[in-house]
Design a protein around this motif. Structure first.
Motif, mmCIF file in Angstrom:
data_model
loop_
_atom_site.group_PDB
_atom_site.id
_atom_site.type_symbol
_atom_site.label_atom_id
_atom_site.label_comp_id
_atom_site.label_asym_id
_atom_site.label_seq_id
_atom_site.Cartn_x
_atom_site.Cartn_y
_atom_site.Cartn_z
ATOM 1 N N PHE A 48 22.805 119.001 -64.226
ATOM 2 C CA PHE A 48 21.732 118.018 -64.356
ATOM 3 C C PHE A 48 22.156 116.884 -65.277
ATOM 4 O O PHE A 48 22.984 117.080 -66.164
ATOM 5 C CB PHE A 48 20.474 118.662 -64.972
ATOM 6 N N LYS A 113 15.898 106.530 -62.091
ATOM 7 C CA LYS A 113 15.498 107.851 -61.591
ATOM 8 C C LYS A 113 14.099 107.771 -61.005
ATOM 9 O O LYS A 113 13.341 106.853 -61.285
ATOM 10 C CB LYS A 113 15.515 108.890 -62.726
ATOM 11 N N ASN A 114 13.758 108.764 -60.222
ATOM 12 C CA ASN A 114 12.397 108.922 -59.732
ATOM 13 C C ASN A 114 11.687 109.928 -60.627
ATOM 14 O O ASN A 114 12.289 110.930 -61.031
ATOM 15 C CB ASN A 114 12.395 109.441 -58.286
ATOM 16 N N SER A 116 9.703 112.182 -59.898
ATOM 17 C CA SER A 116 9.723 113.526 -59.301
ATOM 18 C C SER A 116 11.048 114.264 -59.539
ATOM 19 O O SER A 116 11.108 115.479 -59.404
ATOM 20 C CB SER A 116 9.437 113.443 -57.803
ATOM 21 N N ASP A 117 12.094 113.531 -59.929
ATOM 22 C CA ASP A 117 13.395 114.150 -60.190
ATOM 23 C C ASP A 117 13.592 114.501 -61.662
ATOM 24 O O ASP A 117 14.632 115.037 -62.039
ATOM 25 C CB ASP A 117 14.531 113.206 -59.764
ATOM 26 N N CYS A 118 12.612 114.180 -62.495
ATOM 27 C CA CYS A 118 12.765 114.346 -63.940
ATOM 28 C C CYS A 118 11.998 115.560 -64.463
ATOM 29 O O CYS A 118 10.926 115.888 -63.962
ATOM 30 C CB CYS A 118 12.254 113.102 -64.666
ATOM 31 N N LYS A 137 7.225 116.449 -64.253
ATOM 32 C CA LYS A 137 7.228 117.850 -64.672
ATOM 33 C C LYS A 137 7.536 117.857 -66.161
ATOM 34 O O LYS A 137 8.539 117.295 -66.603
ATOM 35 C CB LYS A 137 8.284 118.643 -63.905
ATOM 36 N N ASN A 158 19.528 128.107 -60.918
ATOM 37 C CA ASN A 158 20.389 127.380 -59.958
ATOM 38 C C ASN A 158 21.757 128.001 -59.849
ATOM 39 O O ASN A 158 22.410 128.428 -60.637
ATOM 40 C CB ASN A 158 20.508 125.904 -60.378
#
Length: 158
Positions: A48, A113-114, A116-118, A137, A158
């Motif tokens: 990440f 960044k978006n 939703s990706d954070c 989030k 992951n």
């Protein structure tokens, strides 16, 4: 920070110099070293993007990183972990802390960044609320749910 910044502008003093002088009175000796946390940050960085955003001045952040990890801001950047302080949020002669939803939106936009990706991780309920309010989030870190535990869990997913 905004009040200090304003005073420095009115009295023609350098804000950075004021902040540097101010932290000379802080005792950082109570900060415990954590090479385990550093290892987890490095492992997480492989999967990440990690960014440190502090509501403090970079002089203070530098001292915290040195006492916690024996590394400074430049060392973190070499690991691929960029560090930003309160001065990075300045707009129109005002700083915007992490509890400000617009500050978080602007910061995410600057990172390209978006939302939703954070994943926003913080130890302040007020900051976490701002993250959640913009749809990010957001993970509240506290004594029983430490950053170390969160990173372990994240790496095992992951």
């Amino acid at each position: 920070w905004n009040a200090i910044y304003e005073i420095c502008m009115e009295q023609d003093c350098a804000f950075d110099d004021f902040c540097k002088q101010m932290i000379t009175n802080i005792n950082y000796d109570k900060i415990r070293k954590s090479m385990v946390l550093l290892s987890l940050l490095k492992a997480t960085r492989k999967k990440f993007d990690i960014v440190v955003l502090s509501d403090n001045h970079h002089y203070h952040l530098e001292q915290i990183l040195r006492h916690r990890f024996n590394m400074g801001i430049k060392d973190f950047e070499k690991l691929g972990i960029n560090c930003y302080d309160i001065t990075s949020t300045e707009k129109n002669y005002k700083f915007y802390p992490k509890c400000d939803e617009n500050a978080l939106l602007n910061f995410v936009k600057k990172q390209r960044k978006n939302i939703s990706d954070c994943i926003f991780v913080d130890n302040s309920k007020m900051n976490i609320a701002a993250g959640r309010n913009i749809g990010m989030k957001s993970i509240y870190i506290y004594r029983k749910r430490s950053l170390q535990k969160f990173l372990r869990d994240l790496n095992s997913e992951n």
